[in-house]
Design a protein around this motif. Structure first.
Motif, PDB file in Angstrom:
ATOM      1  N   TYR A 246      44.800  32.982  32.888  1.00 47.75           N
ATOM      2  CA  TYR A 246      45.038  34.150  33.746  1.00 47.75           C
ATOM      3  C   TYR A 246      46.381  33.968  34.453  1.00 47.75           C
ATOM      4  N   PRO A 247      47.478  34.104  33.703  1.00 42.48           N
ATOM      5  CA  PRO A 247      48.776  33.770  34.304  1.00 42.48           C
ATOM      6  C   PRO A 247      49.131  34.624  35.513  1.00 42.48           C
ATOM      7  N   LEU A 248      48.601  35.837  35.592  1.00 37.24           N
ATOM      8  CA  LEU A 248      48.937  36.710  36.721  1.00 37.24           C
ATOM      9  C   LEU A 248      47.803  36.762  37.756  1.00 37.24           C
ATOM     10  N   SER A 249      46.553  36.968  37.282  1.00 38.37           N
ATOM     11  CA  SER A 249      45.421  37.057  38.231  1.00 38.37           C
ATOM     12  C   SER A 249      45.342  35.818  39.110  1.00 38.37           C
ATOM     13  N   SER A 250      45.613  34.652  38.517  1.00 36.36           N
ATOM     14  CA  SER A 250      45.444  33.399  39.271  1.00 36.36           C
ATOM     15  C   SER A 250      46.471  33.273  40.392  1.00 36.36           C
TER      16      SER A 250
END
Ligand code: FAD
Length: 479
Positions: A246-250
């Motif tokens: 989850y490169p963005l959500s995290s």
């Protein structure tokens, strides 16, 4: 204090102990250690940290009376000063692909605009606007904001004041009492992105059909004011702490919150506007708040479009489909969007003019056009990535899968023409997180709605646009 460091920002937010509810519980731990908030707090802290990077400091800060402040607190008085503001916004946006819609410069811009337009406010509140601006600038405060009533009834025949006689039935926040110390607010507001993770909340007048002046108010108060509650939507970061998956959500889930005012006392010195319906309905236009915020938004959206173009081109190249004309056409649609947005922003800058408060304000028509256009075009950009990625968006193992005994098989079977299996999955997961995960879907809803209902914003453009010269041309043509 002047500009904060990332650590100072986080320590300050941790100390506030704001009342926040999320995923079925009241947050009791430090926010910076909570799974739902630690990613976004770290990302915001990194933005603040850049203010101290000697190679970027001149772009992200300015000096006034020997103190250094965040760039967005500077009142732009010239076109080049406006452009410096745009550079600051874009520098910060590049750190997150433009996915943090409410990076601190957004509401810092609002505070600067309101503070420098203090003469717009009633005499008794004008100093409060100046003091808010000075305090925010001096302490590098961060803000969330809210300006929409809950979505309980949007019928043209519904008036919030139907509920005014019964305190238990109040839904939209309103003033229920006035004391020596201030006004008492009770009820809710629809939404505040980053509600609970900022130092203060700016409450602006909500559009209401009610003539009742108890709905006409604006103020800014600390996020830990007694009775103020932030009821957050489900976190997209809680189950997504792996950056590969989850490169963005995290990292960038800003979290949105319903704001509840449970008999909140707003001290008089925090009030900006009260019982003045006329000012409540003109604050956005008369102070140019709407245009200054749009300038920040369009500057950020350009960076986001560049990010989408980078992802689209990388996806297409990875599976070697760039020779197909329809793929070129789809990628060129993203290019067209990017170039239109850049051109509209450049025109807004070149046609900027100084308003009655001494602020250099970008031209409103190009910015309103950009905002109208992007609200409708963003879902198409998302669709283009889906059409290029096809089933790649679905056959997506996690990083954990690569670390098992089937890792080698995944590496082999998921290889693409120009990248190895693991890299290809990492890239496609980025495209998925940008457009299809809960985080990605919210991004689409955000770009459609964050500045207001697209339908009514189109009407606003139509109504404010001078069409008469063209009607006159037609008249002359027919004569
Ligand atoms: C991800 C996200 C983040 C946001 N962050 C913030 C924030 O930080 N702070 C904040 O204050 N707000 C925030 N908003 C709220 C945003 O300002 C509103 O979504 C926007 O103003 C539209 O209002 P609404 O959602 O209440 O839609 P509604 O007004 O309820 O509209 C629902 C539907 O009814 C139609 N409709 C309703 N009334 C009319 C009318 N009078 N004429 C014509 N059509 C009508 C609309 O066109 C739409 O199709 C956020 C929204 C999103 C999606």
């Amino acid at each position: 204090m002047s500009i904060v460091t990332g650590k100072q920002y986080i320590d300050r937010i941790d100390k506030l102990k704001n009342e926040i509810w999320i995923d079925g519980e009241k947050v009791e731990d430090k926010l910076s250690e909570h799974q739902a908030f630690k990613g976004i707090l770290k990302s915001k802290a990194a933005l603040y940290e850049l203010q101290h990077d000697s190679s970027l400091q001149e772009k992200l800060t300015f000096v006034e009376q020997n103190e250094r402040h965040n760039f967005a607190y500077k009142q732009p008085k010239t076109i080049s000063c406006l452009q410096e503001r745009r550079d600051g916004t874009q520098l910060w946006a590049k750190e997150n692909g433009g996915t943090i819609g409410r990076s601190p410069d957004y509401i810092n811009t609002a505070i600067m605009t309101l503070g420098t337009s203090h003469s717009f406010f009633d005499n008794r509140f004008a100093n409060n606007a100046t003091n808010l601006y000075e305090r925010a600038k001096k302490n590098d405060l961060s803000f969330t904001h809210t300006f929409i009533n809950p979505q309980s009834n949007r019928s043209p025949f519904y008036f919030e004041s139907y509920r005014e006689n019964n305190k238990d039935d109040i839904v939209a926040a309103k003033v229920i009492d006035e004391t020596e110390d201030g006004i008492v607010i009770h009820g809710a507001r629809l939404l505040a992105t980053q509600g609970g993770i900022t130092d203060e909340i700016l409450v602006l007048p909500a559009a209401t059909k009610s003539m009742d002046t108890t709905y006409a108010f604006a103020f800014a108060i600390p996020s830990n004011t007694p009775g103020l509650k932030f009821l957050c939507r489900q976190s997209y970061a809680s189950s997504s702490n792996c950056q590969f998956d989850y490169p963005l959500s995290s990292q960038f889930d800003e979290v949105d919150a319903i704001v509840v005012f449970d008999h909140v006392l707003v001290p008089w010195e925090c009030v900006l506007l009260y019982k003045n319906s006329e000012k409540a309905s003109t604050i956005f236009t008369e102070t140019n708040l709407n245009i200054m915020l749009l300038y920040q938004a369009v500057s950020r959206q350009i960076i986001k479009t560049e990010f989408i173009l980078g992802v689209g081109e990388s996806l297409a190249t990875s599976i070697d489909v760039t020779q197909y004309q329809h793929i070129q056409e789809k990628l060129s649609e993203i290019i067209v969007c990017l170039e239109i947005m850049k051109s509209l922003l450049a025109r807004a800058e070149s046609e900027a003019s100084v308003n009655s408060f001494g602020t250099m304000v970008p031209a409103h028509v190009p910015l309103m056009t950009a905002s109208n256009y992007y609200q409708k075009t963003y879902p198409r950009l998302v669709e283009i990535l889906h059409l290029i990625g096809a089933s790649g968006f679905i056959s997506l193992p996690t990083e954990a899968d690569f670390n098992t005994t089937i890792g080698k098989e995944l590496e082999h079977y998921l290889q693409a023409a120009n990248v190895k299996g693991r890299e290809r999955v990492q890239l496609t997961r980025l495209a998925w997180d940008l457009t299809m995960s809960p985080f990605g879907s919210r991004q689409t809803q955000y770009e459609r709605f964050f500045f207001g209902d697209p339908i009514r914003l189109s009407s606003a453009l139509y109504l404010s646009y001078d069409k008469q010269p063209f009607v006159d041309d037609i008249d002359s043509f027919l004569k």
